[in-house]
Motif scaffolding. Structure first.
Motif, PDB file in Angstrom:
ATOM      1  N   ILE A  64     -67.761  40.862 -30.190  1.00 48.63           N
ATOM      2  CA  ILE A  64     -67.570  40.968 -28.735  1.00 48.63           C
ATOM      3  C   ILE A  64     -66.217  41.635 -28.470  1.00 48.63           C
ATOM      4  CG2 ILE A  64     -67.623  39.791 -26.495  1.00 48.63           C
ATOM      5  CD1 ILE A  64     -69.024  37.448 -27.791  1.00 48.63           C
ATOM      6  N   PRO A  65     -66.122  42.933 -28.789  1.00 50.59           N
ATOM      7  CA  PRO A  65     -64.865  43.630 -28.495  1.00 50.59           C
ATOM      8  C   PRO A  65     -64.625  43.652 -26.988  1.00 50.59           C
ATOM      9  CG  PRO A  65     -66.555  45.180 -29.241  1.00 50.59           C
ATOM     10  CD  PRO A  65     -67.127  43.808 -29.381  1.00 50.59           C
ATOM     11  N   HIS A  66     -63.363  43.518 -26.606  1.00 47.97           N
ATOM     12  CA  HIS A  66     -63.057  43.492 -25.182  1.00 47.97           C
ATOM     13  C   HIS A  66     -61.626  43.945 -24.942  1.00 47.97           C
ATOM     14  CE1 HIS A  66     -62.211  39.494 -26.874  1.00 47.97           C
ATOM     15  NE2 HIS A  66     -61.183  39.469 -26.055  1.00 47.97           N
ATOM     16  N   GLY A  67     -61.386  44.343 -23.704  1.00 49.15           N
ATOM     17  CA  GLY A  67     -60.044  44.770 -23.341  1.00 49.15           C
ATOM     18  C   GLY A  67     -59.903  44.882 -21.844  1.00 49.15           C
ATOM     19  N   LYS A  68     -58.655  44.910 -21.414  1.00 47.63           N
ATOM     20  CA  LYS A  68     -58.331  45.043 -20.000  1.00 47.63           C
ATOM     21  C   LYS A  68     -57.735  46.422 -19.773  1.00 47.63           C
ATOM     22  CE  LYS A  68     -57.516  40.151 -19.472  1.00 47.63           C
ATOM     23  NZ  LYS A  68     -56.551  39.112 -19.162  1.00 47.63           N
ATOM     24  N   ILE A  69     -58.180  47.047 -18.688  1.00 50.25           N
ATOM     25  CA  ILE A  69     -57.797  48.423 -18.398  1.00 50.25           C
ATOM     26  C   ILE A  69     -57.160  48.518 -17.013  1.00 50.25           C
ATOM     27  CG2 ILE A  69     -58.646  50.799 -18.147  1.00 50.25           C
ATOM     28  CD1 ILE A  69     -59.288  49.948 -20.888  1.00 50.25           C
ATOM     29  N   ALA A  70     -55.962  49.069 -16.956  1.00 53.41           N
ATOM     30  CA  ALA A  70     -55.307  49.301 -15.665  1.00 53.41           C
ATOM     31  C   ALA A  70     -56.096  50.364 -14.894  1.00 53.41           C
ATOM     32  CB  ALA A  70     -53.876  49.765 -15.877  1.00 53.41           C
ATOM     33  N   GLY A  71     -56.274  50.131 -13.609  1.00 54.37           N
ATOM     34  CA  GLY A  71     -56.946  51.116 -12.761  1.00 54.37           C
ATOM     35  C   GLY A  71     -58.455  50.972 -12.707  1.00 54.37           C
ATOM     36  N   LEU A  72     -59.024  50.120 -13.534  1.00 53.33           N
ATOM     37  CA  LEU A  72     -60.465  49.889 -13.485  1.00 53.33           C
ATOM     38  C   LEU A  72     -60.759  48.996 -12.284  1.00 53.33           C
ATOM     39  CD1 LEU A  72     -63.156  50.353 -15.055  1.00 53.33           C
ATOM     40  CD2 LEU A  72     -62.705  48.204 -16.228  1.00 53.33           C
TER      41      LEU A  72
END
Length: 153
Positions: A64-72
């Motif tokens: 379950i790869p995951h990440g937080k993205i600025a501007g999304l």
């Protein structure tokens, strides 16, 4: 929040072809980048940086790869299946076959954690994982996830 609130048909990849973790992340990121307008290399970088903190290969053939993205502006989930399995540095040392990738806005910690918990709960079901592994198409995978999503509230 249900998985299908954030999983689009076009972000489902029934047959991943990469043989390593970086390649899998690149494949999973491509339809999400297309859907959201995110820069593909930036998305892959965020996912790889998260993997450096600790593998998102949780065992039982699941990543379950995951990440937080600025501007999304919204959460997006993608799905991919590797029939041959990939070394994903999983906790149990076994290859991963089933991948859900979760990309969320930078400030969405609560929703991010709720969605990860929901995915983890669904994926504990041996039957659900077996159904996914035998699905032959994007539409069939979507239907299996929809059924499980509905059964789990």
């Amino acid at each position: 929040m249900k998985i299908l609130d954030v999983l689009q048909l076009e972000t489902i990849i029934p047959e991943l072809t990469s043989r390593d973790k970086k390649g899998i992340l690149e494949e999973l990121a491509a339809p999400i980048a297309d859907l959201t307008g995110l820069h593909h290399p930036d998305l892959v970088r965020v996912l790889l940086e998260r993997e450096q903190l600790g593998s998102t290969g949780i065992g039982d053939g699941i990543g379950i790869p995951h990440g937080k993205i600025a501007g999304l502006d919204r959460m997006v989930v993608g799905f991919g299946m590797s029939r041959q399995g990939v070394d994903f540095d999983s906790l149990d040392g076994r290859p991963a076959h089933i991948f859900f990738v979760l990309v969320t806005p930078e400030q969405s910690t609560g929703q991010h954690l709720k969605l990860l918990a929901r995915l983890s709960k669904m994926l504990k079901s041996d039957l659900f994982r077996k159904k996914l592994m035998t699905a032959a198409s994007r539409d069939e995978i979507h239907a299996i996830i929809r059924n499980e999503d509905n059964e789990n509230g």
